[in-house]
Design a protein around this motif. Structure first.
Motif, short mmCIF file in Angstrom:
data_model
loop_
_atom_site.label_atom_id
_atom_site.label_comp_id
_atom_site.label_asym_id
_atom_site.label_seq_id
_atom_site.Cartn_x
_atom_site.Cartn_y
_atom_site.Cartn_z
N ARG A 66 -20.04 5.19 -60.67
CA ARG A 66 -18.99 4.23 -61.04
C ARG A 66 -17.77 4.33 -60.13
N THR A 67 -17.98 4.84 -58.94
CA THR A 67 -16.90 4.91 -57.97
C THR A 67 -16.81 3.59 -57.21
N ARG A 68 -15.71 3.39 -56.54
CA ARG A 68 -15.54 2.18 -55.73
C ARG A 68 -16.61 2.10 -54.64
N ARG A 69 -16.91 3.24 -54.04
CA ARG A 69 -17.91 3.26 -52.98
C ARG A 69 -19.27 2.83 -53.53
N ALA A 70 -19.62 3.33 -54.73
CA ALA A 70 -20.92 2.96 -55.31
C ALA A 70 -20.98 1.47 -55.61
N ARG A 71 -19.87 0.90 -56.09
CA ARG A 71 -19.86 -0.53 -56.38
C ARG A 71 -20.03 -1.36 -55.12
N LEU A 72 -19.41 -0.92 -54.04
CA LEU A 72 -19.55 -1.65 -52.78
C LEU A 72 -20.97 -1.55 -52.23
N SER B 173 -36.64 1.08 -59.38
CA SER B 173 -35.97 0.75 -60.63
C SER B 173 -34.74 1.63 -60.84
N LEU B 174 -34.88 2.91 -60.54
CA LEU B 174 -33.76 3.83 -60.73
C LEU B 174 -32.59 3.46 -59.82
N LEU B 175 -32.88 3.08 -58.58
CA LEU B 175 -31.83 2.65 -57.66
C LEU B 175 -31.11 1.42 -58.21
N LEU B 176 -31.87 0.45 -58.72
CA LEU B 176 -31.26 -0.76 -59.25
C LEU B 176 -30.49 -0.49 -60.53
N VAL B 177 -30.98 0.43 -61.36
CA VAL B 177 -30.23 0.81 -62.57
C VAL B 177 -28.88 1.41 -62.19
N ALA B 178 -28.87 2.27 -61.16
CA ALA B 178 -27.62 2.87 -60.71
C ALA B 178 -26.66 1.79 -60.20
N CYS B 179 -27.19 0.82 -59.46
CA CYS B 179 -26.34 -0.27 -58.97
C CYS B 179 -25.81 -1.11 -60.13
N PHE B 180 -26.66 -1.39 -61.10
CA PHE B 180 -26.23 -2.15 -62.28
C PHE B 180 -25.12 -1.42 -63.02
N LEU B 181 -25.30 -0.12 -63.26
CA LEU B 181 -24.30 0.65 -63.99
C LEU B 181 -22.99 0.75 -63.21
N TRP C 32 -21.50 -1.53 -61.71
CA TRP C 32 -20.72 -2.74 -61.96
C TRP C 32 -20.26 -2.88 -63.41
N VAL C 33 -20.74 -2.02 -64.29
CA VAL C 33 -20.38 -2.13 -65.70
C VAL C 33 -18.94 -1.63 -65.90
N PRO C 34 -18.07 -2.44 -66.52
CA PRO C 34 -16.69 -1.99 -66.74
C PRO C 34 -16.63 -0.84 -67.74
N PHE D 216 -17.99 2.03 -72.13
CA PHE D 216 -18.88 1.87 -70.98
C PHE D 216 -20.32 1.63 -71.43
N PHE D 217 -20.81 2.43 -72.35
CA PHE D 217 -22.19 2.29 -72.79
C PHE D 217 -22.40 1.00 -73.58
N ASP D 218 -21.44 0.64 -74.41
CA ASP D 218 -21.57 -0.62 -75.15
C ASP D 218 -21.54 -1.81 -74.20
#
Length: 368
Positions: free
Chosen positions: A211-217, A269-277, A279-281, A38-40
């Motif tokens: 990284r839940t489905r709800r967060a990704r949506l 920025s923190l909100l966008l970082v959370a959204c970015f993460l 979507w990370v597989p 995940f981190f890589d």
């Protein structure tokens, strides 16, 4: 971003003896010392955004859309890197082994690339008398200088009762202090500090939460709204706040704007970082192994960005059309991917990951 770090265990301790299992950021068991995919993956995707952002920079003057995308990316790509860097630093305790890794993995590459960029930009910028100084980071090297200082202060942040609010207070005060000077790019070091300290404070369960489905949506409308907001803000808002390198007065605002802007930008920025993460597989992908070498992509792509302007790669008019912007984006993504590959690591490993064993004392053996 450093390639030598291994994420700490779920409870923040160093990895156990070989063969032991531990949970990763997704809760799945992993063998001790195994890198967390995940981190890589997150680091690789973030370094692609860094390279693409630099590639878009010359196109901004002719396209409001490109400028909006550029603004959106700059709102979270370095904060994401720094949060992960802080998380990776949780096990730093100031021990000789940790100090040695900090010197070889951060300080020495800083010296090497600060010197290299100085000589290189003497040519590309036409400044033959540009001095070599390690006190004023040039171009991309500010991150290494900041990471070195941030990591040295890790034991202090572990003692503070409310580390993130204190770090935010430091950043807010920095925006009110134009007299801090340029040494070690201290404005960026202090203004980005809350993201590093936040990373130190995070636990695996915090990453699982985004990284839940709800967060990704939920991330989809958030990013869509952020892009619309960035498009609206292009002619109206000073985006210099996103670079974290100037005080409020240097941006043309009263000093009291600084603390307010710090809190707003940190929250966005923190909100966008959370959204970015979100979507990370979390599974291994074709680019997972590249995430362990993002420092190569970060430090080396700057030379290409510099020479592209010197050689006039952005002169063709078609590059400023939508198709041209797409081509520039793809080329930048491919380039930084290649720079993180194994062949490049073999060629430039001496500079990015130096191993000067001769400079260190051998640790004394203790009796059993």
């Amino acid at each position: 971003m450093a390639t030598t770090d291994v994420p700490p265990t779920a409870d923040g301790r160093p990895t156990a003896a070989s063969g032991a299992e531990r949970p990763g950021a997704d809760g799945a068991p992993r063998r001790s010392g195994q890198r967390d995919a995940f981190f890589d993956n997150a680091k690789y995707l973030a370094i692609v955004l860094v390279a693409v952002g630099h590639a878009w920079e010359p196109l901004r003057s002719d396209s409001r859309t490109v400028t909006a995308l550029y603004t959106l990316v700059y709102a979270f790509h370095m904060p994401a890197f720094i949060v992960i860097g802080g998380y990776y630093s949780r096990t730093f305790d100031g021990s000789p082994g940790r100090i040695r890794r900090l010197v070889t993995g951060v300080a020495l590459p800083y010296v090497i690339f600060e010197t290299a960029y100085t000589f290189f930009t003497r040519w590309t910028d036409g400044v033959p008398d540009r001095p070599i100084t390690l006190l004023e980071p040039l171009y991309l090297t500010w991150f290494l200088a900041a990471l070195f200082v941030w990591r040295l202060t890790t034991p202090l942040w572990k003692l503070v009762r409310w580390p993130v609010p204190v770090a935010l207070a430091v950043a807010m005060l920095a925006t009110m202090s134009p007299s801090l000077g340029e040494d070690l790019d201290i404005q960026r070091m202090l203004q980005f500090l809350p993201f590093f300290v936040l990373g130190l404070s995070l636990r695996p369960e915090h990453f699982r939460a985004v990284r839940t489905r709800r967060a990704r949506l939920l991330a989809v409308p958030v990013f869509a709204a952020a892009l619309v907001g960035a498009y609206w803000a292009v002619p109206r808002v000073n985006t210099g706040w996103l670079y974290h390198r100037d005080s409020a007065q240097e941006l043309g605002f009263p000093a009291w704007y600084g603390p307010m802007a710090t809190l707003v930008v940190f929250a966005c920025s923190l909100l966008l970082v959370a959204c970015f993460l979100s979507w990370v597989p979390g599974r291994r992908t074709w680019f997972t192994s590249l995430g362990a070498a993002t420092l190569y992509g970060y430090l080396l792509h700057g030379f290409v960005a510099q020479v592209s302007k010197y050689w006039g790669w952005y002169d063709p008019e078609w590059l400023y059309e939508p198709l041209g912007a797409v081509v520039v984006t793809v080329v930048a993504a491919v380039l930084v991917t290649v720079l993180c590959s194994a062949p490049v690591r073999r060629v430039f490993g001496w500079a990015v990951e130096p191993n000067p064993d001769w400079a260190f004392r051998t640790a004394p053996r203790t009796a059993d």
